[in-house]
Design an enzyme around this catalytic site. Structure first.
Site, PDB file in Angstrom:
ATOM      1  N   GLY A 131     -48.892 -23.683 -22.307  1.00 45.79           N
ATOM      2  CA  GLY A 131     -49.127 -23.219 -23.674  1.00 45.79           C
ATOM      3  C   GLY A 131     -47.832 -22.795 -24.346  1.00 45.79           C
ATOM      4  O   GLY A 131     -46.770 -22.724 -23.710  1.00 45.79           O
ATOM      5  N   ASP A 132     -47.917 -22.575 -25.661  1.00 49.82           N
ATOM      6  CA  ASP A 132     -46.771 -22.111 -26.459  1.00 49.82           C
ATOM      7  C   ASP A 132     -45.596 -23.079 -26.425  1.00 49.82           C
ATOM      8  O   ASP A 132     -44.439 -22.678 -26.493  1.00 49.82           O
ATOM      9  CB  ASP A 132     -46.311 -20.711 -25.993  1.00 49.82           C
ATOM     10  CG  ASP A 132     -47.432 -19.697 -26.082  1.00 49.82           C
ATOM     11  OD1 ASP A 132     -48.253 -19.818 -27.008  1.00 49.82           O
ATOM     12  OD2 ASP A 132     -47.491 -18.800 -25.223  1.00 49.82           O
ATOM     13  N   GLY A 164     -48.147 -26.018 -32.695  1.00 48.21           N
ATOM     14  CA  GLY A 164     -48.399 -25.738 -34.117  1.00 48.21           C
ATOM     15  C   GLY A 164     -47.347 -26.382 -34.997  1.00 48.21           C
ATOM     16  O   GLY A 164     -47.670 -27.049 -35.983  1.00 48.21           O
ATOM     17  N   THR A 220     -47.583 -20.984 -34.348  1.00 39.48           N
ATOM     18  CA  THR A 220     -46.703 -20.492 -35.419  1.00 39.48           C
ATOM     19  C   THR A 220     -46.078 -21.654 -36.169  1.00 39.48           C
ATOM     20  O   THR A 220     -45.512 -22.563 -35.546  1.00 39.48           O
ATOM     21  CB  THR A 220     -45.593 -19.609 -34.813  1.00 39.48           C
ATOM     22  OG1 THR A 220     -46.214 -18.592 -34.043  1.00 39.48           O
ATOM     23  CG2 THR A 220     -44.733 -18.977 -35.893  1.00 39.48           C
ATOM     24  N   THR A 265     -56.295 -13.132 -22.730  1.00 37.34           N
ATOM     25  CA  THR A 265     -55.975 -12.579 -24.046  1.00 37.34           C
ATOM     26  C   THR A 265     -56.995 -11.504 -24.441  1.00 37.34           C
ATOM     27  O   THR A 265     -56.856 -10.874 -25.481  1.00 37.34           O
ATOM     28  CB  THR A 265     -55.972 -13.685 -25.125  1.00 37.34           C
ATOM     29  OG1 THR A 265     -57.267 -14.306 -25.128  1.00 37.34           O
ATOM     30  CG2 THR A 265     -54.913 -14.738 -24.838  1.00 37.34           C
ATOM     31  N   GLN A 313     -53.631 -24.137 -25.959  1.00 39.51           N
ATOM     32  CA  GLN A 313     -53.215 -23.886 -24.569  1.00 39.51           C
ATOM     33  C   GLN A 313     -52.368 -25.066 -24.033  1.00 39.51           C
ATOM     34  O   GLN A 313     -51.804 -25.799 -24.823  1.00 39.51           O
ATOM     35  CB  GLN A 313     -54.428 -23.612 -23.662  1.00 39.51           C
ATOM     36  CG  GLN A 313     -55.106 -22.269 -23.929  1.00 39.51           C
ATOM     37  CD  GLN A 313     -56.058 -22.272 -25.096  1.00 39.51           C
ATOM     38  OE1 GLN A 313     -56.952 -23.085 -25.153  1.00 39.51           O
ATOM     39  NE2 GLN A 313     -55.879 -21.363 -26.025  1.00 39.51           N
ATOM     40  N   THR A 368     -35.731 -28.931 -32.996  1.00 38.08           N
ATOM     41  CA  THR A 368     -34.485 -28.179 -32.785  1.00 38.08           C
ATOM     42  C   THR A 368     -34.456 -26.824 -33.496  1.00 38.08           C
ATOM     43  O   THR A 368     -33.417 -26.187 -33.545  1.00 38.08           O
ATOM     44  CB  THR A 368     -33.278 -29.021 -33.251  1.00 38.08           C
ATOM     45  OG1 THR A 368     -33.493 -29.384 -34.622  1.00 38.08           O
ATOM     46  CG2 THR A 368     -33.119 -30.272 -32.400  1.00 38.08           C
ATOM     47  N   SER A 369     -35.595 -26.419 -34.062  1.00 34.48           N
ATOM     48  CA  SER A 369     -35.703 -25.060 -34.628  1.00 34.48           C
ATOM     49  C   SER A 369     -37.164 -24.839 -34.998  1.00 34.48           C
ATOM     50  O   SER A 369     -37.953 -25.784 -35.022  1.00 34.48           O
ATOM     51  CB  SER A 369     -34.791 -24.892 -35.854  1.00 34.48           C
ATOM     52  OG  SER A 369     -35.545 -24.904 -37.052  1.00 34.48           O
TER      53      SER A 369
HETATM   54  P1  GDP Z   1     -47.934 -23.245 -29.721  1.00 36.18           P
HETATM   55  O1  GDP Z   1     -48.886 -22.243 -29.197  1.00 36.18           O
HETATM   56  O2  GDP Z   1     -47.767 -24.405 -28.791  1.00 36.18           O
HETATM   57  O3  GDP Z   1     -48.218 -23.677 -31.131  1.00 36.18           O
HETATM   58  O4  GDP Z   1     -46.506 -22.525 -29.743  1.00 36.18           O
HETATM   59  P2  GDP Z   1     -46.218 -21.063 -30.335  1.00 36.18           P
HETATM   60  O5  GDP Z   1     -46.230 -21.154 -31.824  1.00 36.18           O
HETATM   61  O6  GDP Z   1     -47.065 -20.036 -29.683  1.00 36.18           O
HETATM   62  O7  GDP Z   1     -44.753 -20.807 -29.755  1.00 36.18           O
HETATM   63  C1  GDP Z   1     -43.689 -21.635 -30.098  1.00 36.18           C
HETATM   64  C2  GDP Z   1     -42.639 -20.766 -30.808  1.00 36.18           C
HETATM   65  O8  GDP Z   1     -41.423 -21.459 -30.864  1.00 36.18           O
HETATM   66  C3  GDP Z   1     -42.986 -20.463 -32.262  1.00 36.18           C
HETATM   67  O9  GDP Z   1     -42.497 -19.196 -32.601  1.00 36.18           O
HETATM   68  C4  GDP Z   1     -42.281 -21.560 -33.039  1.00 36.18           C
HETATM   69  O10 GDP Z   1     -41.939 -21.155 -34.344  1.00 36.18           O
HETATM   70  C5  GDP Z   1     -41.050 -21.729 -32.207  1.00 36.18           C
HETATM   71  N1  GDP Z   1     -40.522 -23.094 -32.172  1.00 36.18           N
HETATM   72  C6  GDP Z   1     -41.169 -24.281 -32.230  1.00 36.18           C
HETATM   73  N2  GDP Z   1     -40.315 -25.303 -32.077  1.00 36.18           N
HETATM   74  C7  GDP Z   1     -39.091 -24.747 -31.918  1.00 36.18           C
HETATM   75  C8  GDP Z   1     -37.782 -25.286 -31.688  1.00 36.18           C
HETATM   76  O11 GDP Z   1     -37.579 -26.493 -31.578  1.00 36.18           O
HETATM   77  N3  GDP Z   1     -36.759 -24.386 -31.545  1.00 36.18           N
HETATM   78  C9  GDP Z   1     -36.945 -23.051 -31.631  1.00 36.18           C
HETATM   79  N4  GDP Z   1     -35.905 -22.254 -31.466  1.00 36.18           N
HETATM   80  N5  GDP Z   1     -38.158 -22.512 -31.840  1.00 36.18           N
HETATM   81  C10 GDP Z   1     -39.209 -23.353 -31.974  1.00 36.18           C
HETATM   82  P1  IMO Z   2     -51.544 -21.582 -27.290  1.00 42.52           P
HETATM   83  O1  IMO Z   2     -52.534 -22.480 -27.978  1.00 42.52           O
HETATM   84  C1  IMO Z   2     -50.306 -19.445 -23.725  1.00 42.52           C
HETATM   85  C2  IMO Z   2     -53.479 -17.816 -21.192  1.00 42.52           C
HETATM   86  C3  IMO Z   2     -53.615 -16.320 -21.103  1.00 42.52           C
HETATM   87  C4  IMO Z   2     -54.117 -16.184 -19.684  1.00 42.52           C
HETATM   88  C5  IMO Z   2     -55.039 -17.391 -19.530  1.00 42.52           C
HETATM   89  C6  IMO Z   2     -56.504 -17.083 -19.744  1.00 42.52           C
HETATM   90  O2  IMO Z   2     -50.879 -20.627 -28.205  1.00 42.52           O
HETATM   91  O3  IMO Z   2     -50.585 -22.397 -26.488  1.00 42.52           O
HETATM   92  P2  IMO Z   2     -57.963 -16.615 -21.915  1.00 42.52           P
HETATM   93  O4  IMO Z   2     -57.876 -15.530 -22.935  1.00 42.52           O
HETATM   94  O5  IMO Z   2     -57.823 -17.998 -22.496  1.00 42.52           O
HETATM   95  O6  IMO Z   2     -59.153 -16.497 -21.029  1.00 42.52           O
HETATM   96  O7  IMO Z   2     -56.678 -16.375 -20.955  1.00 42.52           O
HETATM   97  O8  IMO Z   2     -54.604 -18.334 -20.497  1.00 42.52           O
HETATM   98  N1  IMO Z   2     -53.516 -18.377 -22.562  1.00 42.52           N
HETATM   99  C7  IMO Z   2     -52.448 -18.851 -23.205  1.00 42.52           C
HETATM  100  N2  IMO Z   2     -51.148 -18.862 -22.838  1.00 42.52           N
HETATM  101  N3  IMO Z   2     -50.697 -20.014 -24.883  1.00 42.52           N
HETATM  102  C8  IMO Z   2     -51.991 -20.028 -25.240  1.00 42.52           C
HETATM  103  O9  IMO Z   2     -52.443 -20.681 -26.312  1.00 42.52           O
HETATM  104  C9  IMO Z   2     -52.942 -19.393 -24.401  1.00 42.52           C
HETATM  105  N4  IMO Z   2     -54.273 -19.196 -24.457  1.00 42.52           N
HETATM  106  C10 IMO Z   2     -54.608 -18.605 -23.325  1.00 42.52           C
HETATM  107  O10 IMO Z   2     -52.374 -15.677 -21.296  1.00 42.52           O
HETATM  108  O11 IMO Z   2     -53.053 -16.352 -18.778  1.00 42.52           O
HETATM  109 MG    MG Z   3     -48.987 -20.192 -28.810  1.00 41.12          MG
END
Ligand code: GDP
Ligand code: IMO
Ligand code: MG
Length: 430
Positions: A12-13, A17, A42, A130, A224, A414-415
């Site tokens: 995840g993350d 987005g 984000t 979460t 995720q 890249t950002s």
């Molecule tokens: P998602 O859950 O997969 O949508 O990812 P999140 O938004 O939770 O986390 C990704 C974070 O990295 C966010 O704060 C984005 O704004 C940031 N981000 C995305 N792409 C890049 C990148 O290429 N470089 C940097 N430095 N930040 C990025």
């Molecule tokens: P995005 O879409 C990162 C993780 C939680 C926990 C496990 C189970 O932003 O990538 P839950 O509340 O789903 O039962 O938690 O999954 N988790 C994530 N980790 N990014 C997410 O979503 C997550 N959604 C759940 O931290 O370890």
């Molecule tokens: Mg995320």
């Protein structure tokens, strides 16, 4: 017309987005197909930050249809709060541009309470959820006692659904020392929220089928990441839904033939929030530096994300389980200035070399990474918008990742900014 699924290929993350937002310019419909408001996506557009948990990232771009599919678990109170928050940022949200599957299951206050009570139990290993009720809501869905969006329209149906739910939950609550469900208060809360949610409720499978026939392009937005998938992730340290690309079909009501391209979103290093195995995790200054440069704090819970080197074993595996056609490699800029970069290319399990993550939890915990070292780069890649802007060592790193994961890079990021993106292969190209 090509339809594209975007899925997270790590924990995840990964930056789903941002990539969905960028790709949504080329799409007509953006559909979420699993998870709920445990997600935190984000978007940064000309310096303005949008944080989405439940709403598809396409909602921010005007003129697109956003869809919440049946595979999502939907907290109706959170939905309304998130809609209001985005309206406050100038985003237009109406039943014309947002549709919710009538057969999506609801997250109720009892689900969050149960989730948090279980996580707080002493003597039981925490998952690090979460706390938003995701697991208990999916349990009720497969246990055939969920309240679904369509049920909100009929008071008598709601009463029978609540009674069935109480039969199960009150026994659990008693065991955990929580008060029984207040039936009248729950029914009243549901009756109050129903008129706010129902205008968005539609037979999404039908709307999407018609959109497809009309030649519209659909972008499926995963939440995720594949290592949190309930079947293929690091069980039990996973979320409670299928996260991998196959779920895009079942989570919206379109068959698998609707999917033309699977884009795996891959961070140039690895992070994880919550508990569970993480072979390439770093506990040193390099890990701290990744966390600081990458701003690795959870969008939903604010928790510090655990950081580690890029793990090619895991991504090769998740590219396989999601049938990834190409990846978007994000956050390459975070690696600027590391003199040496490490990539995990295998695991040592009790003296035996493995090229995949085994299933058994005890074996996962004992896997130690085998690293390959690569030269880093001192140049700044942040904001690069073409290959030509990248230093040679960064290109080598990307090419080595492609080789190791056996999958091509289709996009680079890249950002955080929308347009700091390099397109290599257009996922929507027919
Ligand atoms: P998602 O859950 O997969 O949508 O990812 P999140 O938004 O939770 O986390 C990704 C974070 O990295 C966010 O704060 C984005 O704004 C940031 N981000 C995305 N792409 C890049 C990148 O290429 N470089 C940097 N430095 N930040 C990025
Ligand atoms: P995005 O879409 C990162 C993780 C939680 C926990 C496990 C189970 O932003 O990538 P839950 O509340 O789903 O039962 O938690 O999954 N988790 C994530 N980790 N990014 C997410 O979503 C997550 N959604 C759940 O931290 O370890
Ligand atoms: Mg995320």
């Amino acid at each position: 017309m090509a339809n594209v699924v975007v899925v997270g290929a790590q924990w995840g993350d990964e930056g789903k987005g941002k990539i969905v937002d960028w790709l949504s310019e080329r799409a007509d419909v953006i559909a979420r197909f699993q998870g709920g408001h445990n997600a935190g996506h984000t978007l940064v557009i000309d310096g303005k930050v949008y944080k989405l948990s439940l709403l598809p990232s396409g909602i921010v771009r005007g003129g697109k249809l956003s869809v919440i599919g049946n595979g999502v678990v939907l907290d109706p109170w959170h939905l309304i709060t998130e809609i209001e928050k985005l309206r406050g940022q100038g985003v237009d949200i109406t039943p014309e541009n947002l549709m919710i599957a009538e057969n999506a299951s609801l997250i109720l206050p009892v689900h969050g309470e149960l989730d948090r009570a279980r996580e707080g139990q002493t003597g039981v290993a925490k998952i690090g959820t979460t706390g938003r009720g995701i697991g208990p809501a999916y349990e009720d869905k497969v246990g055939r006692r969920a309240i679904r969006v369509a049920d909100l329209a009929d008071a008598a149906t709601l009463e029978t659904r609540v009674d069935r739910l109480m039969g199960h939950h009150d026994a659990l609550r008693r065991g955990l020392g929580i008060e029984p469900i207040d039936r009248a208060a729950l029914l009243e809360a549901l009756a109050a929220i129903a008129p706010q949610v129902l205008p968005y409720a539609k037979p999404v499978w039908k709307v999407l089928t018609e959109a497809r026939k009309a030649g519209k392009r659909i972008l499926f937005e995963g939440a995720q990441g594949a290592l949190l998938d309930v079947d293929f992730g690091t069980y039990p340290y996973v979320t409670s839904s299928n996260v991998i690309a196959g779920q895009a079909a079942t989570g919206t009501g379109l068959g698998p033939t609707a999917i033309d391209f699977v884009l795996g979103i891959v961070k140039a290093y690895t992070t994880r929030v919550g508990e569970g195995p993480f072979p390439a995790e770093l506990f040193d200054a390099d890990g701290d530096r990744l966390g600081e440069r990458g701003h690795e704090f959870g969008t939903v819970t604010g928790r510090k994300r655990r950081c580690g080197w890029f793990d090619a074993v895991l991504v090769r595996q998740t590219c396989a389980t999601s049938g990834v056609s190409g990846i978007a490699l994000t956050k390459l800029d975070v690696l600027d200035g590391f003199p040496v970069l490490k990539i995990c290319v295998g695991y040592d399990l009790d003296g035996v070399r493995l090229d995949y993550l085994p299933t058994a939890a005890d074996q996962q915990a004992r896997c130690t990474p085998i690293y390959e070292e690569m030269e880093g780069w001192s140049e700044n890649t942040a904001g690069a918008r073409s290959w030509a802007d990248l230093p040679g060592a960064a290109i080598k790193y990307v090419r080595r990742i492609e080789e190791l994961i056996q999958c091509p890079v289709a996009m680079l990021s890249t950002s955080p900014e929308r347009d700091d993106t390099i397109l290599v292969t257009d996922p929507f190209a027919d």
